[in-house]
Design a protein around this motif. Sequence first.
Motif, PDB file in Angstrom:
ATOM      1  N   PRO A   2       0.828  -1.207   0.000  1.00  0.00           N
ATOM      2  CA  PRO A   2       0.000   0.000   0.000  1.00  0.00           C
ATOM      3  C   PRO A   2       0.868   1.266   0.000  1.00  0.00           C
ATOM      4  O   PRO A   2       2.008   1.250   0.462  1.00  0.00           O
ATOM      5  N   TYR A   3       0.307   2.329  -0.511  1.00  0.00           N
ATOM      6  CA  TYR A   3       1.017   3.606  -0.595  1.00  0.00           C
ATOM      7  C   TYR A   3       0.436   4.571   0.435  1.00  0.00           C
ATOM      8  O   TYR A   3      -0.763   4.834   0.437  1.00  0.00           O
ATOM      9  N   ALA A   4       1.289   5.110   1.303  1.00  0.00           N
ATOM     10  CA  ALA A   4       0.842   6.048   2.339  1.00  0.00           C
ATOM     11  C   ALA A   4       0.653   7.455   1.774  1.00  0.00           C
ATOM     12  O   ALA A   4      -0.234   8.197   2.211  1.00  0.00           O
ATOM     13  N   THR A   5       1.482   7.832   0.812  1.00  0.00           N
ATOM     14  CA  THR A   5       1.391   9.162   0.209  1.00  0.00           C
ATOM     15  C   THR A   5       1.551   9.042  -1.302  1.00  0.00           C
ATOM     16  O   THR A   5       2.032   8.023  -1.809  1.00  0.00           O
ATOM     17  N   ASN A   6       1.203  10.120  -2.001  1.00  0.00           N
ATOM     18  CA  ASN A   6       1.369  10.125  -3.457  1.00  0.00           C
ATOM     19  C   ASN A   6       2.841  10.073  -3.858  1.00  0.00           C
ATOM     20  O   ASN A   6       3.169   9.591  -4.941  1.00  0.00           O
ATOM     21  N   ASN A   7       3.731  10.542  -2.995  1.00  0.00           N
ATOM     22  CA  ASN A   7       5.165  10.504  -3.305  1.00  0.00           C
ATOM     23  C   ASN A   7       5.697   9.077  -3.401  1.00  0.00           C
ATOM     24  O   ASN A   7       6.763   8.859  -3.969  1.00  0.00           O
ATOM     25  N   HIS A  16       2.754  11.443 -14.595  1.00  0.00           N
ATOM     26  CA  HIS A  16       1.757  11.648 -15.639  1.00  0.00           C
ATOM     27  C   HIS A  16       0.397  12.111 -15.141  1.00  0.00           C
ATOM     28  O   HIS A  16      -0.336  12.754 -15.889  1.00  0.00           O
ATOM     29  N   LEU A  17       0.040  11.791 -13.910  1.00  0.00           N
ATOM     30  CA  LEU A  17      -1.289  12.141 -13.422  1.00  0.00           C
ATOM     31  C   LEU A  17      -1.250  13.400 -12.559  1.00  0.00           C
ATOM     32  O   LEU A  17      -0.312  13.599 -11.789  1.00  0.00           O
ATOM     33  N   PRO A  18      -2.288  14.238 -12.673  1.00  0.00           N
ATOM     34  CA  PRO A  18      -2.375  15.392 -11.775  1.00  0.00           C
ATOM     35  C   PRO A  18      -2.618  14.913 -10.334  1.00  0.00           C
ATOM     36  O   PRO A  18      -3.027  13.762 -10.109  1.00  0.00           O
ATOM     37  N   PRO A  19      -2.377  15.774  -9.346  1.00  0.00           N
ATOM     38  CA  PRO A  19      -2.485  15.368  -7.942  1.00  0.00           C
ATOM     39  C   PRO A  19      -3.817  14.708  -7.560  1.00  0.00           C
ATOM     40  O   PRO A  19      -3.821  13.702  -6.850  1.00  0.00           O
ATOM     41  N   HIS A  20      -4.934  15.231  -8.018  1.00  0.00           N
ATOM     42  CA  HIS A  20      -6.222  14.640  -7.650  1.00  0.00           C
ATOM     43  C   HIS A  20      -6.359  13.228  -8.222  1.00  0.00           C
ATOM     44  O   HIS A  20      -6.861  12.318  -7.565  1.00  0.00           O
TER      45      HIS A  20
END
Length: 68
Positions: A2-7, A16-20
């Motif tokens: 799992p990913y805790a943050t977008n970083n 490639h994807l915007p933050p939202h």
Amino acid sequence: MPYATNNELPPSVRQHLPPHAQDIYRAAFNHAFDVRLREPGGEERAHRVAWAAVKRSYVKSGEAWVQR
């Protein structure tokens, strides 16, 4: 995993994807990963689920992903 943050998302997603859209991807991936944790190929399926979730709200226009 799992990913805790977008970083922590894979570079192909972050670049490639915007933050939202990254938020959508991360939430969908984490949920799908939790559900499929012990299944063979579960992580790969979780990535496919995450991309499908992004594509419900975003569409690729040229080189950019834009909200529908």
